[in-house]
Scaffold this motif. Structure first.
Motif, PDB file in Angstrom:
ATOM      1  N   THR A 228       0.813  -1.219   0.000  1.00  0.00           N
ATOM      2  CA  THR A 228       0.000   0.000   0.000  1.00  0.00           C
ATOM      3  C   THR A 228       0.847   1.270   0.000  1.00  0.00           C
ATOM      4  OG1 THR A 228      -1.763  -1.160   1.163  1.00  0.00           O
ATOM      5  CG2 THR A 228      -1.818   1.243   1.209  1.00  0.00           C
ATOM      6  N   SER A 229       0.508   2.170  -0.926  1.00  0.00           N
ATOM      7  CA  SER A 229       1.195   3.456  -1.053  1.00  0.00           C
ATOM      8  C   SER A 229       0.207   4.598  -0.880  1.00  0.00           C
ATOM      9  CB  SER A 229       1.862   3.577  -2.432  1.00  0.00           C
ATOM     10  OG  SER A 229       2.853   2.596  -2.610  1.00  0.00           O
ATOM     11  N   GLY A 230       0.763   5.810  -0.730  1.00  0.00           N
ATOM     12  CA  GLY A 230      -0.063   6.996  -0.629  1.00  0.00           C
ATOM     13  C   GLY A 230      -0.721   7.341  -1.954  1.00  0.00           C
ATOM     14  N   ALA A 231      -1.668   8.288  -1.905  1.00  0.00           N
ATOM     15  CA  ALA A 231      -2.446   8.630  -3.090  1.00  0.00           C
ATOM     16  C   ALA A 231      -1.637   9.422  -4.106  1.00  0.00           C
ATOM     17  CB  ALA A 231      -3.680   9.422  -2.677  1.00  0.00           C
ATOM     18  N   ALA A 232      -0.722  10.249  -3.636  1.00  0.00           N
ATOM     19  CA  ALA A 232       0.054  11.117  -4.526  1.00  0.00           C
ATOM     20  C   ALA A 232       1.498  10.645  -4.592  1.00  0.00           C
ATOM     21  CB  ALA A 232      -0.007  12.564  -4.030  1.00  0.00           C
ATOM     22  N   GLY A 233       2.185  11.060  -5.652  1.00  0.00           N
ATOM     23  CA  GLY A 233       3.597  10.703  -5.810  1.00  0.00           C
ATOM     24  C   GLY A 233       3.762   9.330  -6.425  1.00  0.00           C
ATOM     25  N   ALA A 234       5.017   8.965  -6.696  1.00  0.00           N
ATOM     26  CA  ALA A 234       5.318   7.668  -7.291  1.00  0.00           C
ATOM     27  C   ALA A 234       5.094   6.570  -6.252  1.00  0.00           C
ATOM     28  CB  ALA A 234       6.764   7.646  -7.774  1.00  0.00           C
ATOM     29  N   ALA A 235       4.351   5.522  -6.635  1.00  0.00           N
ATOM     30  CA  ALA A 235       3.988   4.473  -5.679  1.00  0.00           C
ATOM     31  C   ALA A 235       5.213   3.839  -5.033  1.00  0.00           C
ATOM     32  CB  ALA A 235       3.145   3.409  -6.377  1.00  0.00           C
ATOM     33  N   ASP A 236       6.246   3.558  -5.823  1.00  0.00           N
ATOM     34  CA  ASP A 236       7.432   2.880  -5.277  1.00  0.00           C
ATOM     35  C   ASP A 236       8.192   3.738  -4.284  1.00  0.00           C
ATOM     36  OD1 ASP A 236       6.897   0.644  -6.717  1.00  0.00           O
ATOM     37  OD2 ASP A 236       8.404   0.983  -8.263  1.00  0.00           O
ATOM     38  N   TYR A 237       8.019   5.061  -4.351  1.00  0.00           N
ATOM     39  CA  TYR A 237       8.726   5.954  -3.433  1.00  0.00           C
ATOM     40  C   TYR A 237       7.876   6.337  -2.219  1.00  0.00           C
ATOM     41  CZ  TYR A 237      11.779   6.814  -7.490  1.00  0.00           C
ATOM     42  OH  TYR A 237      12.626   6.676  -8.562  1.00  0.00           O
ATOM     43  N   ASN A 238       6.623   5.927  -2.207  1.00  0.00           N
ATOM     44  CA  ASN A 238       5.706   6.427  -1.184  1.00  0.00           C
ATOM     45  C   ASN A 238       4.911   5.321  -0.502  1.00  0.00           C
ATOM     46  OD1 ASN A 238       5.774   9.573  -1.443  1.00  0.00           O
ATOM     47  ND2 ASN A 238       5.722   8.824  -3.545  1.00  0.00           N
ATOM     48  N   GLU A 239       5.548   4.144  -0.320  1.00  0.00           N
ATOM     49  CA  GLU A 239       4.895   3.103   0.474  1.00  0.00           C
ATOM     50  C   GLU A 239       4.658   3.631   1.890  1.00  0.00           C
ATOM     51  OE1 GLU A 239       7.920   2.191  -1.045  1.00  0.00           O
ATOM     52  OE2 GLU A 239       7.494   0.474  -2.365  1.00  0.00           O
ATOM     53  N   ILE A 240       3.514   3.353   2.438  1.00  0.00           N
ATOM     54  CA  ILE A 240       3.188   3.877   3.765  1.00  0.00           C
ATOM     55  C   ILE A 240       4.020   3.196   4.839  1.00  0.00           C
ATOM     56  CG2 ILE A 240       1.356   4.060   5.497  1.00  0.00           C
ATOM     57  CD1 ILE A 240      -0.597   4.413   3.116  1.00  0.00           C
ATOM     58  N   LEU A 241       4.160   1.887   4.732  1.00  0.00           N
ATOM     59  CA  LEU A 241       4.942   1.130   5.698  1.00  0.00           C
ATOM     60  C   LEU A 241       6.328   0.864   5.141  1.00  0.00           C
ATOM     61  CD1 LEU A 241       2.144  -1.357   6.751  1.00  0.00           C
ATOM     62  CD2 LEU A 241       3.239   0.282   8.272  1.00  0.00           C
TER      63      LEU A 241
END
Length: 534
Positions: A228-241
């Motif tokens: 799971t990633s945040g809504a904004a930004g690149a998914a691979d750079y913004n994983e929540i955990l």
């Protein structure tokens, strides 16, 4: 030469020692002096490493790429058939979402094996070349020794013939060429090992699904949380955990009482989105008890992913943030810089970057990065529901001032010493990451180079690393600033500057005085970092 054993046990020390001999051998003033320096060079061990073993490991990794790719194809085939809207796992995960996460995990697995194989093969090639280069250098050193013959005695040194002078000059030239080859080999081997360690640590951190070791959540639940990633930004750079969050939350689940574990599972099952679940687990990783997490969950329940990211994630990394757009001619700072804000208010020291609370401010933001409960207290206020940037600014600055005073910062919100910085980092960030922080001064290029692997491993796992930078004006007056290393990608480090922005600098910038790119020309040199201790 036995006295050299201690200093020359590490690749970095050998590299430094040979660099010194590159300077001194061409200046050797006597036969005996030159012989001593040649022996000092030959005492250094050749670059370590079994290239055949590295190549074999690389081949084995490459063999796993096809298997991961086959798994990805099979999972995608299932996804294309269309899945019913059914729930799976312990925390109510949609089967379709789980299959999508599995496909992405298979892709990441293939990328990790491919990346690991490439890193090992590159290391094998570099070590093989360095070992051959080192052997050529040693051969030249032996040739120089033979040209010189045995050491001169006391009376031999009293008179030096023209022939002896010529032999000394010729041997000095050959020895200089030899030690230059040995030094280049040591540099190449050292750099190759560091690059391989950096890349392998990164790929290990990217193997996210296996980081959460707990039997209290199903494999599907663990997979979804890691994906799971945040809504904004690149998914691979913004994983929540982060990798560290996954490990800590898994351990925390294992330690909960049966009653608390059931309460935590209900919270996760009732969450309205994968992002909400991930933030609940991040709160557990940060050390909060289930009662506090229930309160936190009540504040964020039902919020959409964009609201959650805005309120709970101070740093968002955009997909184009790594692009090199050059530097500003006047300040020396990177042009490609991302502002980090809650609505219209930046996460900046003093609210606008003006106060000298850089240590406290970077610490506050770093804590908010690893603890969503703390982040919400700043962005959403006591109720957790506020969206007012002006109110956020007041709370942010108050918190910066609190931490500044906690570390014994100077009057008028100006400056904090290294001792105070160590205190606040350990008090404010350590409990949430599970790692105590240790000061490491890095006042020259060798020290900065040596500490890079530890920095990169820490930030790849999700543990921010405080960094101090400095510069001197024409009058010799010093300026200092505190920032935070918060990410790593390839040979780049992501820097959060408490002026309210992030940017990327290269390893070379960090090692060789290029930190102006993250701030300005007045602050080019890194002089200290605080490393998390496992």
């Amino acid at each position: 030469m036995t006295g050299f054993l201690g200093p020359l046990n590490s690749p970095a020390a050998r590299r430094s020692w040979l660099a010194g001999l590159c300077e001194s051998i061409p200046k050797a003033g006597s036969k005996n002096d030159l012989l001593d320096q040649i022996d000092g060079a030959l005492f250094v061990s050749a670059p370590d490493g079994d290239t055949a073993t590295l190549e074999s490991l690389s081949k084995r990794y490459r063999g796993q790429v096809d298997k991961a790719g086959d798994l990805h194809d099979r999972v995608n085939k299932v996804a294309r058939k269309g899945l019913p809207e059914v729930w799976v796992g312990d925390t109510s995960v949609l089967a379709s979402d789980a299959v999508g996460a599995a496909a992405r995990a298979a892709t990441k697995m293939a990328e990790a094996f491919q990346g690991g194989a490439k890193a090992l093969l590159t290391l094998a090639d570099a070590l093989g070349h360095a070992q051959r280069q080192d052997a050529d250098g040693r051969a030249k050193m032996e040739q120089a020794k033979q040209r010189l013959g045995g050491e001169d005695g006391f009376f031999d040194r009293m008179v030096e013939t023209d022939e002896e002078k010529a032999d000394l000059a010729a041997a000095r030239t050959v020895a200089a060429a030899g030690v230059d080859l040995m030094h280049k080999a040591a540099v190449a081997a050292d750099d190759a090992v560091r690059a391989a360690a950096r890349d392998l640590n990164k790929w290990a951190a990217e193997a996210r699904a296996g980081k959460m070791h707990t039997d209290d959540l199903s494999a599907v639940d663990r997979l979804m949380l890691a994906d799971t990633s945040g809504a904004a930004g690149a998914a691979d750079y913004n994983e929540i955990l982060t990798a560290n969050d996954l490990e800590r939350s898994g351990r925390a689940m294992e330690k909960l009482s049966p009653a608390d574990r059931a309460r935590m599972e209900r919270l996760l099952a009732d969450a309205s989105s994968p992002q909400e679940k991930a933030y609940l687990m991040k709160a557990l990783a940060a050390g909060h008890d289930v009662h506090d997490i229930e309160t936190f969950g009540g504040k964020i329940h039902g919020k959409d992913p964009a609201w959650l990211q805005q309120h709970l994630t101070p740093i968002v990394t955009r997909g184009d943030s790594l692009e090199d757009e050059g530097t500003d001619p006047g300040s020396g700072a990177n042009v490609n810089t991302d502002l980090q804000s809650f609505r219209s208010q930046q996460w900046a020291q003093g609210g606008d970057g003006s106060e000298g609370t850089c240590v406290a401010s970077s610490t506050v933001t770093a804590r908010a990065m690893v603890d969503p409960v703390y982040a919400l207290s700043l962005t959403g206020g006591p109720s957790g529901q506020e969206n007012d940037p002006a109110a956020f600014r007041r709370r942010l600055v108050d918190e910066q001032h609190r931490v500044h005073q906690e570390g014994g910062g100077g009057a008028n919100w100006n400056g904090m010493g290294l001792e105070g910085k160590t205190e606040v980092v350990n008090k404010e960030i350590s409990p949430e990451t599970g790692s105590s922080y240790e000061l490491r001064e890095v006042r020259d290029a060798d020290a900065r180079r040596n500490v890079l692997p530890d920095i990169e491993k820490a930030v790849a796992e999700g543990r921010p690393v405080p960094i101090g930078v400095e510069g001197y004006d024409d009058k010799g007056e010093r300026s200092g600033h505190a920032m935070m290393i918060v990410g790593q990608e390839g040979d780049k480090l992501q820097i959060y500057n408490p002026w309210g922005q992030t940017t990327w600098v290269s390893e070379d910038d960090f090692v060789n005085g290029g930190m102006a790119k993250a701030s300005n020309n007045g602050l080019p040199g890194a002089y200290a970092v605080h490393l998390p201790q496992d």
